[in-house]
Write a protein that holds these residues in place. Structure first.
Motif, PDB file in Angstrom:
ATOM      1  N   LEU A   3      18.682  56.611  78.647  1.00 53.20           N
ATOM      2  CA  LEU A   3      18.566  56.329  77.225  1.00 53.20           C
ATOM      3  C   LEU A   3      17.210  56.848  76.777  1.00 53.20           C
ATOM      4  N   GLN A   4      17.232  57.887  75.967  1.00 57.50           N
ATOM      5  CA  GLN A   4      16.006  58.575  75.590  1.00 57.50           C
ATOM      6  C   GLN A   4      15.540  58.073  74.238  1.00 57.50           C
ATOM      7  N   ALA A   5      14.469  57.295  74.263  1.00 55.32           N
ATOM      8  CA  ALA A   5      13.924  56.701  73.045  1.00 55.32           C
ATOM      9  C   ALA A   5      12.741  57.511  72.544  1.00 55.32           C
ATOM     10  N   SER A   6      12.587  57.541  71.249  1.00 52.52           N
ATOM     11  CA  SER A   6      11.466  58.242  70.633  1.00 52.52           C
ATOM     12  C   SER A   6      11.157  57.613  69.293  1.00 52.52           C
ATOM     13  N   GLY A   7      10.020  57.981  68.736  1.00 53.11           N
ATOM     14  CA  GLY A   7       9.674  57.545  67.390  1.00 53.11           C
ATOM     15  C   GLY A   7       8.568  56.520  67.312  1.00 53.11           C
ATOM     16  N   GLY A   8       8.132  56.001  68.444  1.00 51.97           N
ATOM     17  CA  GLY A   8       7.040  55.046  68.411  1.00 51.97           C
ATOM     18  C   GLY A   8       5.734  55.717  68.045  1.00 51.97           C
ATOM     19  N   GLY A   9       4.712  54.902  67.847  1.00 54.73           N
ATOM     20  CA  GLY A   9       3.416  55.461  67.516  1.00 54.73           C
ATOM     21  C   GLY A   9       2.514  54.421  66.901  1.00 54.73           C
ATOM     22  N   PHE A  10       1.487  54.926  66.242  1.00 56.68           N
ATOM     23  CA  PHE A  10       0.476  54.074  65.620  1.00 56.68           C
ATOM     24  C   PHE A  10       0.698  54.086  64.110  1.00 56.68           C
ATOM     25  N   MET A  11       0.655  52.892  63.513  1.00 55.03           N
ATOM     26  CA  MET A  11       0.868  52.807  62.074  1.00 55.03           C
ATOM     27  C   MET A  11       0.042  51.657  61.519  1.00 55.03           C
ATOM     28  N   GLN A  12      -0.416  51.808  60.306  1.00 58.25           N
ATOM     29  CA  GLN A  12      -1.118  50.720  59.631  1.00 58.25           C
ATOM     30  C   GLN A  12      -0.106  49.718  59.087  1.00 58.25           C
ATOM     31  N   ALA A  13      -0.541  48.501  58.940  1.00 60.58           N
ATOM     32  CA  ALA A  13       0.313  47.460  58.383  1.00 60.58           C
ATOM     33  C   ALA A  13       0.850  47.897  57.028  1.00 60.58           C
ATOM     34  N   ALA A  23      21.986  58.310  74.304  1.00 57.40           N
ATOM     35  CA  ALA A  23      22.409  58.370  75.702  1.00 57.40           C
ATOM     36  C   ALA A  23      22.479  59.825  76.156  1.00 57.40           C
ATOM     37  N   SER A  24      22.155  60.050  77.412  1.00 53.19           N
ATOM     38  CA  SER A  24      22.062  61.418  77.926  1.00 53.19           C
ATOM     39  C   SER A  24      23.416  61.988  78.329  1.00 53.19           C
ATOM     40  N   ARG A  25      24.465  61.191  78.253  1.00 52.51           N
ATOM     41  CA  ARG A  25      25.782  61.655  78.659  1.00 52.51           C
ATOM     42  C   ARG A  25      26.825  60.895  77.865  1.00 52.51           C
ATOM     43  N   SER A  26      28.039  61.338  77.960  1.00 51.81           N
ATOM     44  CA  SER A  26      29.124  60.627  77.282  1.00 51.81           C
ATOM     45  C   SER A  26      29.367  59.298  77.983  1.00 51.81           C
ATOM     46  N   ILE A  27      29.790  58.329  77.219  1.00 50.09           N
ATOM     47  CA  ILE A  27      30.023  56.981  77.707  1.00 50.09           C
ATOM     48  C   ILE A  27      31.482  56.619  77.494  1.00 50.09           C
ATOM     49  N   PHE A  28      32.093  56.029  78.500  1.00 50.27           N
ATOM     50  CA  PHE A  28      33.508  55.670  78.386  1.00 50.27           C
ATOM     51  C   PHE A  28      33.725  54.689  77.250  1.00 50.27           C
ATOM     52  N   SER A  29      32.947  53.629  77.204  1.00 51.41           N
ATOM     53  CA  SER A  29      33.040  52.678  76.102  1.00 51.41           C
ATOM     54  C   SER A  29      31.705  51.974  75.916  1.00 51.41           C
ATOM     55  N   ILE A  30      31.318  51.840  74.652  1.00 59.19           N
ATOM     56  CA  ILE A  30      30.078  51.152  74.303  1.00 59.19           C
ATOM     57  C   ILE A  30      30.436  49.898  73.522  1.00 59.19           C
ATOM     58  N   ASN A  31      29.997  48.770  73.997  1.00 57.56           N
ATOM     59  CA  ASN A  31      30.208  47.530  73.245  1.00 57.56           C
ATOM     60  C   ASN A  31      29.172  47.400  72.135  1.00 57.56           C
ATOM     61  N   SER A  32      27.933  47.617  72.490  1.00 57.49           N
ATOM     62  CA  SER A  32      26.865  47.513  71.505  1.00 57.49           C
ATOM     63  C   SER A  32      25.659  48.310  71.980  1.00 57.49           C
ATOM     64  N   MET A  33      24.805  48.637  71.035  1.00 56.23           N
ATOM     65  CA  MET A  33      23.496  49.196  71.347  1.00 56.23           C
ATOM     66  C   MET A  33      22.476  48.421  70.537  1.00 56.23           C
ATOM     67  N   GLY A  34      21.263  48.388  71.033  1.00 55.18           N
ATOM     68  CA  GLY A  34      20.264  47.613  70.311  1.00 55.18           C
ATOM     69  C   GLY A  34      18.856  47.909  70.767  1.00 55.18           C
ATOM     70  N   TYR A 110      22.265  48.764  80.169  1.00 55.69           N
ATOM     71  CA  TYR A 110      21.449  49.932  80.505  1.00 55.69           C
ATOM     72  C   TYR A 110      20.238  49.945  79.580  1.00 55.69           C
ATOM     73  N   TRP A 111      19.087  50.362  80.133  1.00 59.52           N
ATOM     74  CA  TRP A 111      17.824  50.290  79.399  1.00 59.52           C
ATOM     75  C   TRP A 111      17.120  51.634  79.350  1.00 59.52           C
ATOM     76  N   GLY A 112      16.503  51.903  78.208  1.00 62.68           N
ATOM     77  CA  GLY A 112      15.641  53.052  78.083  1.00 62.68           C
ATOM     78  C   GLY A 112      14.259  52.745  78.624  1.00 62.68           C
ATOM     79  N   GLN A 113      13.399  53.755  78.582  1.00 64.81           N
ATOM     80  CA  GLN A 113      12.069  53.617  79.175  1.00 64.81           C
ATOM     81  C   GLN A 113      11.087  52.906  78.260  1.00 64.81           C
TER      82      GLN A 113
END
Length: 121
Positions: A3-13, A23-34, A110-113
């Motif tokens: 699971l390839q996550a991106s978009g984090g960083g530093f931000m002011q309030a 996901a890096s590959r096709s998945i047979f079935s996904i119940n949820s992502m979060g 399954y968890w991303g980094q």
């Protein structure tokens, strides 16, 4: 699966960030992502998740009205739009997928980094 996550960083309030996870590959079935997050010295907590088939969403009380989760079924991806960021949103944000990789697999988590979000006051 990765699971390839991106978009984090530093931000002011008060600012905004958008997290992406695919996901890096096709998945047979996904119940949820979060998205979950873990701040230093604190337990991991659910931020938001989305049911893949029906699109139902669930948010932590602390982010309701500020964060929006969405998905792209074709890309096996999930997004988190974070607005009105607060210093207490500072944490490592982890992408989560609940589902079955193939017909032979049992449902699992399954968890991303993780991607770091830092919000300054």
């Amino acid at each position: 699966v990765q699971l390839q996550a991106s978009g984090g960083g530093f931000m002011q309030a008060g600012g905004s960030l958008r997290l992406s996870c695919a996901a890096s590959r096709s998945i047979f079935s996904i119940n949820s992502m979060g998205w979950y997050r873990q701040a230093p010295g604190k337990e991991r907590e659910l931020v938001a998740d989305i049911v893949y088939s029906g699109g139902g969403t669930n948010y932590a009380d602390s982010v309701k009205g500020r964060f929006t989760i969405s998905r792209d079924n074709a890309k096996n991806a999930v997004y988190l739009q974070m607005n009105s960021l607060k210093p207490e949103d500072t944490a490592v944000y982890l992408c989560n997928l609940k589902g079955r990789l193939t017909r032979s697999f049992l449902p699992a988590d399954y968890w991303g980094q993780g991607t770091l979000v830092t919000v300054s006051s």
